[in-house]
Write a protein that holds these residues in place. Structure first.
Motif, PDB file in Angstrom:
ATOM      1  N   ALA A  59      67.107  49.844  40.490  1.00  0.00           N
ATOM      2  CA  ALA A  59      66.484  49.035  39.556  1.00  0.00           C
ATOM      3  C   ALA A  59      67.252  49.135  37.999  1.00  0.00           C
ATOM      4  O   ALA A  59      67.498  48.265  37.285  1.00  0.00           O
ATOM      5  CB  ALA A  59      65.125  49.362  39.310  1.00  0.00           C
ATOM      6  N   LEU A  82      70.680  47.553  38.006  1.00  0.00           N
ATOM      7  CA  LEU A  82      70.539  45.974  37.851  1.00  0.00           C
ATOM      8  C   LEU A  82      70.162  45.516  36.700  1.00  0.00           C
ATOM      9  O   LEU A  82      70.441  44.557  36.034  1.00  0.00           O
ATOM     10  CB  LEU A  82      69.597  45.534  39.143  1.00  0.00           C
ATOM     11  CG  LEU A  82      70.013  45.572  40.471  1.00  0.00           C
ATOM     12  CD1 LEU A  82      69.050  45.250  41.618  1.00  0.00           C
ATOM     13  CD2 LEU A  82      71.361  44.960  40.698  1.00  0.00           C
ATOM     14  N   ARG A  83      69.270  46.473  36.039  1.00  0.00           N
ATOM     15  CA  ARG A  83      68.878  46.280  34.514  1.00  0.00           C
ATOM     16  C   ARG A  83      70.051  46.382  33.652  1.00  0.00           C
ATOM     17  O   ARG A  83      70.166  45.367  32.667  1.00  0.00           O
ATOM     18  CB  ARG A  83      67.616  47.034  34.250  1.00  0.00           C
ATOM     19  CG  ARG A  83      67.254  47.186  32.807  1.00  0.00           C
ATOM     20  CD  ARG A  83      66.815  45.556  32.231  1.00  0.00           C
ATOM     21  NE  ARG A  83      66.279  45.458  31.117  1.00  0.00           N
ATOM     22  CZ  ARG A  83      65.838  44.534  30.395  1.00  0.00           C
ATOM     23  NH1 ARG A  83      66.146  43.512  30.898  1.00  0.00           N
ATOM     24  NH2 ARG A  83      65.625  44.718  29.057  1.00  0.00           N
ATOM     25  N   VAL A  91      70.680  41.762  35.685  1.00  0.00           N
ATOM     26  CA  VAL A  91      70.306  41.170  36.753  1.00  0.00           C
ATOM     27  C   VAL A  91      68.755  40.953  36.919  1.00  0.00           C
ATOM     28  O   VAL A  91      68.204  39.779  37.223  1.00  0.00           O
ATOM     29  CB  VAL A  91      70.824  41.668  38.251  1.00  0.00           C
ATOM     30  CG1 VAL A  91      70.403  40.864  39.311  1.00  0.00           C
ATOM     31  CG2 VAL A  91      72.196  41.703  37.881  1.00  0.00           C
ATOM     32  N   VAL A  92      68.006  41.872  36.609  1.00  0.00           N
ATOM     33  CA  VAL A  92      66.656  41.983  36.792  1.00  0.00           C
ATOM     34  C   VAL A  92      66.123  42.467  35.287  1.00  0.00           C
ATOM     35  O   VAL A  92      66.784  42.947  34.330  1.00  0.00           O
ATOM     36  CB  VAL A  92      65.972  43.185  37.726  1.00  0.00           C
ATOM     37  CG1 VAL A  92      66.437  42.872  39.027  1.00  0.00           C
ATOM     38  CG2 VAL A  92      66.615  44.506  37.312  1.00  0.00           C
ATOM     39  N   ASP A  93      64.642  42.224  35.221  1.00  0.00           N
ATOM     40  CA  ASP A  93      64.263  42.353  33.700  1.00  0.00           C
ATOM     41  C   ASP A  93      63.655  43.774  33.743  1.00  0.00           C
ATOM     42  O   ASP A  93      63.390  44.497  34.766  1.00  0.00           O
ATOM     43  CB  ASP A  93      63.098  41.191  33.322  1.00  0.00           C
ATOM     44  CG  ASP A  93      62.121  41.306  34.693  1.00  0.00           C
ATOM     45  OD1 ASP A  93      61.878  42.315  35.331  1.00  0.00           O
ATOM     46  OD2 ASP A  93      61.193  40.303  34.573  1.00  0.00           O
ATOM     47  N   ASP A 130      61.034  45.401  36.565  1.00  0.00           N
ATOM     48  CA  ASP A 130      61.473  45.915  37.722  1.00  0.00           C
ATOM     49  C   ASP A 130      61.403  47.441  37.807  1.00  0.00           C
ATOM     50  O   ASP A 130      61.091  48.378  38.567  1.00  0.00           O
ATOM     51  CB  ASP A 130      62.765  45.366  38.285  1.00  0.00           C
ATOM     52  CG  ASP A 130      62.361  43.800  38.929  1.00  0.00           C
ATOM     53  OD1 ASP A 130      61.098  43.278  38.586  1.00  0.00           O
ATOM     54  OD2 ASP A 130      63.120  43.379  39.473  1.00  0.00           O
ATOM     55  N   TYR A 134      66.899  42.987  48.062  1.00  0.00           N
ATOM     56  CA  TYR A 134      66.687  43.333  46.426  1.00  0.00           C
ATOM     57  C   TYR A 134      67.950  43.434  45.963  1.00  0.00           C
ATOM     58  O   TYR A 134      68.236  42.876  44.631  1.00  0.00           O
ATOM     59  CB  TYR A 134      65.781  44.463  46.356  1.00  0.00           C
ATOM     60  CG  TYR A 134      65.346  44.694  44.952  1.00  0.00           C
ATOM     61  CD1 TYR A 134      64.596  44.061  44.324  1.00  0.00           C
ATOM     62  CD2 TYR A 134      66.189  45.972  44.339  1.00  0.00           C
ATOM     63  CE1 TYR A 134      64.252  44.254  43.034  1.00  0.00           C
ATOM     64  CE2 TYR A 134      65.793  46.211  43.044  1.00  0.00           C
ATOM     65  CZ  TYR A 134      64.943  45.469  42.560  1.00  0.00           C
ATOM     66  OH  TYR A 134      64.646  45.786  41.033  1.00  0.00           O
ATOM     67  N   ARG A 151      69.353  40.170  44.871  1.00  0.00           N
ATOM     68  CA  ARG A 151      68.230  39.306  44.343  1.00  0.00           C
ATOM     69  C   ARG A 151      67.723  38.283  45.069  1.00  0.00           C
ATOM     70  O   ARG A 151      67.297  37.106  44.917  1.00  0.00           O
ATOM     71  CB  ARG A 151      68.769  38.674  43.140  1.00  0.00           C
ATOM     72  CG  ARG A 151      69.662  39.725  42.089  1.00  0.00           C
ATOM     73  CD  ARG A 151      68.392  40.685  41.605  1.00  0.00           C
ATOM     74  NE  ARG A 151      67.524  39.703  40.963  1.00  0.00           N
ATOM     75  CZ  ARG A 151      65.963  40.041  41.017  1.00  0.00           C
ATOM     76  NH1 ARG A 151      65.770  41.126  41.445  1.00  0.00           N
ATOM     77  NH2 ARG A 151      65.176  39.256  40.500  1.00  0.00           N
ATOM     78  N   THR A 159      61.963  40.219  45.489  1.00  0.00           N
ATOM     79  CA  THR A 159      61.545  40.731  44.238  1.00  0.00           C
ATOM     80  C   THR A 159      61.090  42.176  44.185  1.00  0.00           C
ATOM     81  O   THR A 159      61.149  42.813  45.691  1.00  0.00           O
ATOM     82  CB  THR A 159      60.295  39.873  43.934  1.00  0.00           C
ATOM     83  OG1 THR A 159      59.097  40.323  44.755  1.00  0.00           O
ATOM     84  CG2 THR A 159      60.345  38.395  43.833  1.00  0.00           C
ATOM     85  N   ALA A 160      61.006  42.664  43.175  1.00  0.00           N
ATOM     86  CA  ALA A 160      60.576  44.147  43.231  1.00  0.00           C
ATOM     87  C   ALA A 160      59.296  44.442  43.788  1.00  0.00           C
ATOM     88  O   ALA A 160      59.140  45.339  44.345  1.00  0.00           O
ATOM     89  CB  ALA A 160      60.548  44.658  41.733  1.00  0.00           C
TER      90      ALA A 160
END
Length: 340
Positions: free
Chosen positions: A54, A57-58, A62-64, A67, A269, A272, A275-276
């Motif tokens: 996570a 990816l953050r 890619v994720v907020d 996550d 995941y 993408r 979701t988390a």
């Protein structure tokens, strides 16, 4: 006195059987706690791996942040679970040490117990318990003891015979001067044979006989109640074994499915495509099924020990197909592996 000695021996045997069941339960409790600790350790490693993904990816946008927070929260909860299971392992080990007569903090180690089972039918189990359960043996001996008392009470209606005899002699050296060299010797023999009967105490004898008959009836009622209780305990233990055996197959299949579901969602995941929340649910489901698998595995062994205890299986005896047609129970001596 003989019956009382037999009763004492039966009570001692029952205490040994109950201690065996307690030791097996505590032993499996340690194994279950250690399995939970290993499961929590693996879950923590997976949660940290998820947190690392996570964060990666953050970092690439890619994720907020949500996550990452969810992954960090899961890692924190798993760490708490690890602490609880570690303390649980120490507590169950202390309980086993207490039963073994060791110091509570003694570093006892246990070895895994081999899988075993039984194909006893319920009717065979009840019949075996009727012959071997110490409580039923005690109930039968209590009835025999009351019948002995009844026979003793009936003896009050019969005459009591007695016989006695005596022999005396008088040999005085002084009489030798008056009656020659052998002196004078008097020999006396007596014998008595008779019978006595208490006519005035017949009412008391009747009361003793009636009380003895009441005691026999009460002892027989207690024996029937004990037989019903034993039959219920055997059925409860037998159903627990059947339940654990069925749950074992389901738990194994569910664990395999949960592991595959977690793997697929982790890949989705990263791409993408999930979701988390989906991933966290998959990891939680996997952890829960893994704990359930370990729980069912050792519940099965404990339920077998419970059935042994309900049957009154003598310590050191393993039921075989020769002992009970169609039956096979684990050898009580197979629960080993306690080492310093």
């Amino acid at each position: 006195a003989r019956v009382r000695r037999e009763i004492s021996q039966v009570l001692f045997d029952r205490l040994r059987q109950q201690l065996r069941y307690q030791v097996v339960s505590a032993y499996c409790g340690v194994l279950k706690a250690e399995a939970a600790f290993r499961s929590a350790t693996e879950a923590l490693a997976q949660a940290r791996a998820h947190l690392q993904v996570a964060r990666s990816l953050r970092a690439h946008g890619v994720v907020d942040k949500n996550d990452v927070l969810r992954a960090a929260l899961l890692a924190g909860e798993t760490k708490q679970l690890l602490i609880r299971t570690r303390h649980g392992t120490a507590l169950t080990t202390a309980a086993l040490n207490n039963l073994l007569g060791l110091a509570l903090n003694f570093p006892t180690r246990v070895s895994p117990v081999a899988a075993c089972g039984t194909d006893l039918t319920l009717a065979e189990a009840v019949d075996f318990a009727a012959d071997h359960r110490p409580e039923l043996t005690l109930a039968r001996k209590a009835i025999d003891l009351e019948k002995e008392k009844l026979r003793t009470a009936w003896g009050g209606f019969w005459p009591r015979l007695y016989a006695s005899g005596a022999y005396t002699y008088d040999d005085n050296d002084y009489t030798k001067f008056a009656h020659g060299p052998r002196g004078q010797r008097n020999d006396n023999w007596s014998a008595e044979l008779g019978a006595t009967m208490d006519f005035l105490g017949s009412g008391q004898t009747v009361a003793l006989v009636e009380q003895a008959q009441v005691n026999i009836f009460q002892a027989e009622e207690k024996a029937r109640e004990m037989a019903d209780t034993v039959a219920y305990q055997v059925k409860e233990a037998w159903l627990a074994v059947s339940d654990a055996r069925e749950r074992m197959g389901l738990a194994r299949a569910s664990l395999s499915q949960a592991r595959e579901n977690q793997r697929l969602l982790m890949n989705k995941y990263r791409q993408r495509m999930a979701t988390a929340t989906d991933l966290l649910d998959a990891e939680t489901l996997f952890v829960r099924n893994r704990e359930n698998y370990y729980t069912v595995q050792y519940d099965w062994r404990v339920s077998l020990a419970q059935l042994e205890n309900a049957l009154g299986t003598p310590v050191g005896l393993a039921l075989t197909r020769e002992a009970v047609p169609g039956g096979l129970l684990p050898d009580p001596q197979s629960v080993k592996g306690v080492q310093p």
